[in-house]
Design a protein around this motif. Structure first.
Motif, PDB file in Angstrom:
ATOM      1  N   TRP A  61       2.378 -10.915 -47.746  1.00  0.00           N
ATOM      2  CA  TRP A  61       1.863 -10.824 -46.384  1.00  0.00           C
ATOM      3  C   TRP A  61       1.162  -9.488 -46.180  1.00  0.00           C
ATOM      4  O   TRP A  61       1.675  -8.465 -46.637  1.00  0.00           O
ATOM      5  CB  TRP A  61       3.028 -10.978 -45.377  1.00  0.00           C
ATOM      6  CG  TRP A  61       2.556 -11.106 -43.965  1.00  0.00           C
ATOM      7  CD1 TRP A  61       2.472 -10.099 -43.051  1.00  0.00           C
ATOM      8  CD2 TRP A  61       2.076 -12.283 -43.324  1.00  0.00           C
ATOM      9  NE1 TRP A  61       1.968 -10.571 -41.875  1.00  0.00           N
ATOM     10  CE2 TRP A  61       1.711 -11.920 -42.016  1.00  0.00           C
ATOM     11  CE3 TRP A  61       1.907 -13.605 -43.734  1.00  0.00           C
ATOM     12  CZ2 TRP A  61       1.193 -12.836 -41.115  1.00  0.00           C
ATOM     13  CZ3 TRP A  61       1.406 -14.506 -42.831  1.00  0.00           C
ATOM     14  CH2 TRP A  61       1.059 -14.123 -41.539  1.00  0.00           C
ATOM     15  N   PRO A  62       0.018  -9.452 -45.510  1.00  0.00           N
ATOM     16  CA  PRO A  62      -0.710 -10.587 -44.922  1.00  0.00           C
ATOM     17  C   PRO A  62      -1.525 -11.342 -45.982  1.00  0.00           C
ATOM     18  O   PRO A  62      -2.229 -10.738 -46.784  1.00  0.00           O
ATOM     19  CB  PRO A  62      -1.614  -9.930 -43.886  1.00  0.00           C
ATOM     20  CG  PRO A  62      -1.839  -8.541 -44.399  1.00  0.00           C
ATOM     21  CD  PRO A  62      -0.580  -8.152 -45.129  1.00  0.00           C
TER      22      PRO A  62
ATOM     23  N   TRP B 251      -6.382  -3.287 -45.901  1.00  0.00           N
ATOM     24  CA  TRP B 251      -5.047  -2.952 -45.402  1.00  0.00           C
ATOM     25  C   TRP B 251      -5.002  -1.427 -45.306  1.00  0.00           C
ATOM     26  O   TRP B 251      -4.915  -0.734 -46.314  1.00  0.00           O
ATOM     27  CB  TRP B 251      -3.937  -3.483 -46.310  1.00  0.00           C
ATOM     28  CG  TRP B 251      -2.607  -3.513 -45.616  1.00  0.00           C
ATOM     29  CD1 TRP B 251      -2.112  -4.506 -44.836  1.00  0.00           C
ATOM     30  CD2 TRP B 251      -1.605  -2.486 -45.626  1.00  0.00           C
ATOM     31  NE1 TRP B 251      -0.864  -4.174 -44.350  1.00  0.00           N
ATOM     32  CE2 TRP B 251      -0.524  -2.943 -44.824  1.00  0.00           C
ATOM     33  CE3 TRP B 251      -1.507  -1.224 -46.225  1.00  0.00           C
ATOM     34  CZ2 TRP B 251       0.638  -2.189 -44.621  1.00  0.00           C
ATOM     35  CZ3 TRP B 251      -0.352  -0.480 -46.019  1.00  0.00           C
ATOM     36  CH2 TRP B 251       0.698  -0.957 -45.219  1.00  0.00           C
ATOM     37  N   GLU B 252      -5.087  -0.953 -44.062  1.00  0.00           N
ATOM     38  CA  GLU B 252      -5.233   0.485 -43.839  1.00  0.00           C
ATOM     39  C   GLU B 252      -3.894   1.204 -43.683  1.00  0.00           C
ATOM     40  O   GLU B 252      -3.847   2.434 -43.693  1.00  0.00           O
ATOM     41  CB  GLU B 252      -6.085   0.724 -42.592  1.00  0.00           C
ATOM     42  CG  GLU B 252      -7.476   0.100 -42.659  1.00  0.00           C
ATOM     43  CD  GLU B 252      -8.301   0.681 -43.800  1.00  0.00           C
ATOM     44  OE1 GLU B 252      -8.075   1.861 -44.169  1.00  0.00           O
ATOM     45  OE2 GLU B 252      -9.164  -0.044 -44.334  1.00  0.00           O
ATOM     46  N   GLY B 253      -2.818   0.430 -43.502  1.00  0.00           N
ATOM     47  CA  GLY B 253      -1.527   1.076 -43.268  1.00  0.00           C
ATOM     48  C   GLY B 253      -1.394   1.575 -41.840  1.00  0.00           C
ATOM     49  O   GLY B 253      -0.755   2.610 -41.591  1.00  0.00           O
TER      50      GLY B 253
ATOM     51  N   ARG C  82       2.157  -1.649 -40.638  1.00  0.00           N
ATOM     52  CA  ARG C  82       3.430  -1.208 -41.219  1.00  0.00           C
ATOM     53  C   ARG C  82       4.619  -1.805 -40.477  1.00  0.00           C
ATOM     54  O   ARG C  82       5.637  -2.157 -41.092  1.00  0.00           O
ATOM     55  CB  ARG C  82       3.504   0.325 -41.193  1.00  0.00           C
ATOM     56  CG  ARG C  82       2.572   0.999 -42.184  1.00  0.00           C
ATOM     57  CD  ARG C  82       2.537   2.512 -41.988  1.00  0.00           C
ATOM     58  NE  ARG C  82       1.670   3.147 -42.964  1.00  0.00           N
ATOM     59  CZ  ARG C  82       2.098   3.959 -43.931  1.00  0.00           C
ATOM     60  NH1 ARG C  82       3.384   4.241 -44.041  1.00  0.00           N
ATOM     61  NH2 ARG C  82       1.242   4.488 -44.781  1.00  0.00           N
ATOM     62  N   SER C  83       4.496  -1.928 -39.172  1.00  0.00           N
ATOM     63  CA  SER C  83       5.612  -2.444 -38.375  1.00  0.00           C
ATOM     64  C   SER C  83       5.958  -3.878 -38.750  1.00  0.00           C
ATOM     65  O   SER C  83       7.132  -4.256 -38.792  1.00  0.00           O
ATOM     66  CB  SER C  83       5.278  -2.357 -36.881  1.00  0.00           C
ATOM     67  OG  SER C  83       5.176  -1.018 -36.465  1.00  0.00           O
TER      68      SER C  83
ATOM     69  N   ALA D 269      -3.651  -0.218 -53.234  1.00  0.00           N
ATOM     70  CA  ALA D 269      -2.689   0.845 -53.541  1.00  0.00           C
ATOM     71  C   ALA D 269      -1.822   1.168 -52.328  1.00  0.00           C
ATOM     72  O   ALA D 269      -0.610   1.357 -52.452  1.00  0.00           O
ATOM     73  CB  ALA D 269      -3.433   2.085 -54.028  1.00  0.00           C
ATOM     74  N   ARG D 270      -2.437   1.252 -51.145  1.00  0.00           N
ATOM     75  CA  ARG D 270      -1.649   1.548 -49.944  1.00  0.00           C
ATOM     76  C   ARG D 270      -0.609   0.458 -49.691  1.00  0.00           C
ATOM     77  O   ARG D 270       0.548   0.743 -49.371  1.00  0.00           O
ATOM     78  CB  ARG D 270      -2.583   1.680 -48.725  1.00  0.00           C
ATOM     79  CG  ARG D 270      -3.361   2.973 -48.663  1.00  0.00           C
ATOM     80  CD  ARG D 270      -4.089   3.123 -47.333  1.00  0.00           C
ATOM     81  NE  ARG D 270      -5.176   2.148 -47.187  1.00  0.00           N
ATOM     82  CZ  ARG D 270      -6.418   2.354 -47.625  1.00  0.00           C
ATOM     83  NH1 ARG D 270      -6.729   3.485 -48.251  1.00  0.00           N
ATOM     84  NH2 ARG D 270      -7.364   1.440 -47.427  1.00  0.00           N
TER      85      ARG D 270
END
Length: 322
Positions: free
Chosen positions: A200-201, A229-231, A236-237, A274-275
């Motif tokens: 996910w996602p 996916w920037e974090g 993150r939540s 990587a993030r």
């Protein structure tokens, strides 16, 4: 020497890499490698503690006079790989993956699965605790509503051959962690490691993966290309909440957790990959879960075979290669 607890055995899988095993079947084409000592050396040197060996037992099981028989040559090859892994101090999850006939029509192919499970368990019953069995990964489709009943039958076949082996098993819908509350394990069997898969996602991890088809809950995977996916706090939540729920379930049921698969398509940008990998890995470790990255290669690849090296950004994201 005393037998390790199931929680101690799960710690052997602390840092696992998934490798699809190519034993020559059509079903294995495109996502596997011809696993041998070199691959095991690479994994050990990179810092992995274990390999989850994805094996298509269905492609190597034949029926003769009403009996299902796993090809002896394939069992011999796996036996050799287990010897080679043991020599290197690498633990192994011997996984049963890819059984499209079973997933399409479970009752028709259940007897084959049970026979295969028993034969594999019997063949490797003399192995130490560093070898774990995963009798069926990613149940899905018509198998989903039957899964709690079928997993008991599978475990019964396995336990007849090996009463104490650590067994990896997870919930329905591709071992989706969101289906974990529906998983009903036999309470008396405490030698179980519960596995979940985390992609996910989906629109990020599976972008451009046309093998999914176009009729997914989120549309055509080609339309997801460019998803990052920037974090962010929101991103993150979502993952933190899912892992926290997983930890709560594990405590309530006293079961060890193995995040057996997480990874992202090579179609995604490397920075996002990587993030995302780093955040998932750290969440797993913070909660005391073992983890398995998908995969060595050639798809979702962590190892670049053409360059002859690991992807340094992804390896660092997994806390390795320093």
């Amino acid at each position: 020497m005393s037998t390790p607890s199931i929680h101690e055995t799960n710690r052997l899988l602390a840092r696992t890499i998934n490798i699809g095993a190519d034993f020559g079947a059509e079903l294995e084409r495109g996502w596997t490698v011809p696993v041998g000592p070199r691959h095991l050396d690479l994994c050990r040197e990179a810092g992995f503690t274990a390999v989850r060996l994805a094996t298509c037992w269905a492609a190597h099981t034949t029926e003769s006079q009403g009996r299902f028989v796993v090809e002896p040559a394939v069992l011999d090859r796996v036996d050799l790989l287990l010897d080679q892994a043991a020599e290197r101090g690498v633990s192994v999850v011997l996984n049963n993956l890819q059984d499209p006939d079973l997933h399409a029509a479970p009752p028709r192919h259940l007897d084959r699965l049970l026979a295969t499970t028993h034969q594999v368990a019997a063949r490797f019953s003399g192995r130490p605790a560093q070898v774990m069995l995963e009798p069926l990964a990613e149940p899905r489709g018509p198998l989903d509503p039957l899964w709690n009943d079928y997993l008991r039958r599978i475990l019964a076949a396995l336990r007849e051959a090996d009463p104490v082996r650590a067994v990896v098993i997870g919930p329905a819908s591709y071992n989706n962690l969101r289906r974990l509350p529906d998983l009903d394990l036999p309470e008396q069997d405490r030698n179980l490691i519960v596995t979940v898969h985390q992609y996910w996602p989906t629109t990020f991890t599976m972008q451009g993966e046309t093998w999914l088809g176009t009729d997914t809950p989120f549309g055509d995977p080609l339309s997801w290309l460019g998803t990052t996916w920037e974090g962010s706090h929101e991103e993150r939540s979502v993952l933190s909440g899912a892992f926290a729920g997983l930890a709560e379930w594990a405590r309530a049921h006293d079961r060890p957790i193995f995040v057996g698969e997480f990874g992202s398509s090579g179609n995604a940008d490397l920075g996002s990959r990587a993030r995302w990998a780093s955040f998932n890995r750290r969440l797993a470790e913070e909660h005391g879960f073992s983890w398995g990255y998908w995969s060595f290669g050639p798809t979702f690849a962590l190892y670049d075979a053409s360059a002859g090296r690991w992807d340094p950004a992804l390896l660092e994201a997994l806390g390795l290669g320093r």
